[in-house]
Design an enzyme around this catalytic site. Structure first.
Site, short mmCIF file in Angstrom:
data_model
loop_
_atom_site.label_atom_id
_atom_site.label_comp_id
_atom_site.label_asym_id
_atom_site.label_seq_id
_atom_site.Cartn_x
_atom_site.Cartn_y
_atom_site.Cartn_z
N CYS A 133 0.98 -1.24 0.01
CA CYS A 133 0.09 0.12 -0.02
C CYS A 133 0.76 1.25 0.06
CB CYS A 133 -0.90 -0.01 1.12
SG CYS A 133 -2.10 -1.23 1.27
N ARG B 20 15.23 0.86 3.53
CA ARG B 20 14.99 -0.15 2.73
C ARG B 20 14.32 -1.38 3.63
NH1 ARG B 20 20.26 -1.91 2.13
NH2 ARG B 20 20.92 -0.10 1.20
N SER B 21 13.27 -1.15 4.14
CA SER B 21 12.44 -2.12 5.02
C SER B 21 11.76 -2.81 3.98
CB SER B 21 11.47 -1.35 5.89
OG SER B 21 10.57 -0.71 5.30
N ASP C 275 20.30 2.75 3.18
CA ASP C 275 19.73 2.11 4.56
C ASP C 275 20.82 2.49 5.32
OD1 ASP C 275 17.61 0.83 5.68
OD2 ASP C 275 19.07 -0.73 6.41
N ILE C 276 20.89 2.02 6.69
CA ILE C 276 21.64 2.42 7.73
C ILE C 276 23.23 2.43 7.30
CG2 ILE C 276 22.49 1.79 10.14
CD1 ILE C 276 19.52 0.94 10.83
#
Length: 365
Positions: free
Chosen positions: A184, A219-220, A242-243
């Protein structure tokens, strides 16, 4: 609404803290740079809401789709999202039910909902177990995502829809009559970019972001990674930050960036910047954003100083929140699942065609 990286620190990504900006803003209103504007989510969501209401009104009241949301955590943001969802569904003529369950009972509750013919869609408010490992491999939350039936996975996060997304397979069936659902929030970002003209409609579907560069700071598995793949599948070059790493997503490929490359280099050349860091302490330097770029904030915190961005970067369009568009995509996905699978009975997997189909009539019993 960006989830999946709670409790993680993005301190290694350079932060920007404008000096005394709050005092300046208090002294006088900040004037936007030429062509810069803030884009409210309502502007993008309203055409979809109208479309959803029209589609729902054509269904008999006893055949309208029902979504069940499982809440098994104490996250106030998840609870607020559930409240917004309920209000939107009631407004648009669909059913929504929140079921609060204990974490240890969630798998059984999901299985019961999978088998319940009155339930058209299922969603889970993550995180539930965070990074806790699962007996089945991966994290427990990954296992939960794969426990939802593909016929009811309104979030498009189960293995089947992840597989179709990353393979750029856009239909559930070989006849191409049933479109896949997509996650979503990433889908909401795509619709925002379409609304703001980032997608070139002169090109064929799958090529409409060709030549565009995008930076996504997240980047989950729920937001950043699927969004990177979706934009890459539409032709964009995507820098996924990301991290502790940055990768380049191109259609069907992921590549490391040069060792000496920095985040600000990617942002400075990007036509689109998507910010999804779940921390109030992270702020991107507005000076990195190029003139005329689109900046979309999908995090529950603002990851960039709005006033500094709009006052110094001509032509920038800034979308500070995506929640209303995300809920519209949730409703849209539910209607799609209802259209695809309502009354079709058992599904079978066709390994030769990499798709599903309703079971033959002789097998449904």
């Amino acid at each position: 609404l960006a989830q999946g990286a709670q409790g993680r620190s993005y301190s290694c990504i350079t932060e920007h803290k404008p000096a005394k900006l709050g005092l300046m803003a208090a002294a006088a209103p900040v004037q936007n740079a030429q062509g810069a504007r803030k884009v409210p989510a309502d502007e993008i969501a309203q055409p979809f809401i109208k479309e959803i209401q029209e589609a729902t009104s054509q269904l008999p009241e006893d055949r309208r789709p029902k979504l069940v949301g499982f809440l098994a955590n104490s996250d106030p943001a998840a609870r607020k999202y559930a409240e917004w969802t309920g209000k939107s569904f009631r407004r648009d003529g669909m059913e929504f039910e929140v079921r609060q369950v204990e974490t240890d009972d969630l798998e059984q509750a999901l299985e019961e909902a999978n088998l319940d013919k009155s339930v058209s869609g299922i969603m889970i408010y993550y995180p539930v177990f965070g990074n806790r490992p699962s007996f089945h491999g991966g994290s427990y939350d990954d296992s939960l995502r794969d426990s939802v039936s593909l016929a009811k996975d309104v979030e498009g996060l189960c293995h089947f829809y992840r597989r179709t997304l990353y393979r750029n397979q856009r239909y559930v069936d070989s006849e191409q009559a049933r479109k896949c659902v997509l996650p979503c929030t990433p889908l909401a970002v795509v619709k925002i970019l379409e609304h703001l003209g980032a997608y070139d409609e002169q090109h064929a579907v799958g090529e409409r972001m060709t030549g565009k560069s995008v930076t996504i700071v997240n980047r989950s598995e729920i937001v950043g990674r699927p969004l990177a793949a979706m934009l890459a599948n539409d032709g964009a070059t995507v820098y996924s930050v990301d991290i502790d790493s940055t990768y380049i997503f191109r259609r069907g490929k992921v590549e490391p960036v040069p060792a000496n490359a920095t985040t600000d280099e990617f942002v400075r050349q990007s036509d689109v910047v998507v910010l999804g860091v779940p921390s109030d302490s992270y702020k991107m330097d507005p000076a990195w954003v190029k003139e005329g770029a689109i900046v979309v904030n999908v995090a529950s915190h603002k990851n960039i100083d709005e006033a500094a961005l709009l006052s110094t970067r001509p032509g920038v369009r800034f979308v500070p929140q995506v929640g209303k568009v995300t809920i519209a995509m949730l409703e849209r996905n539910l209607l799609r699942l209802h259209k695809n699978f309502d009354g079709c009975g058992r599904l079978v997997w066709d390994s030769a065609l990499n798709c599903v189909a309703p079971a033959p009539a002789s097998e449904k019993a």
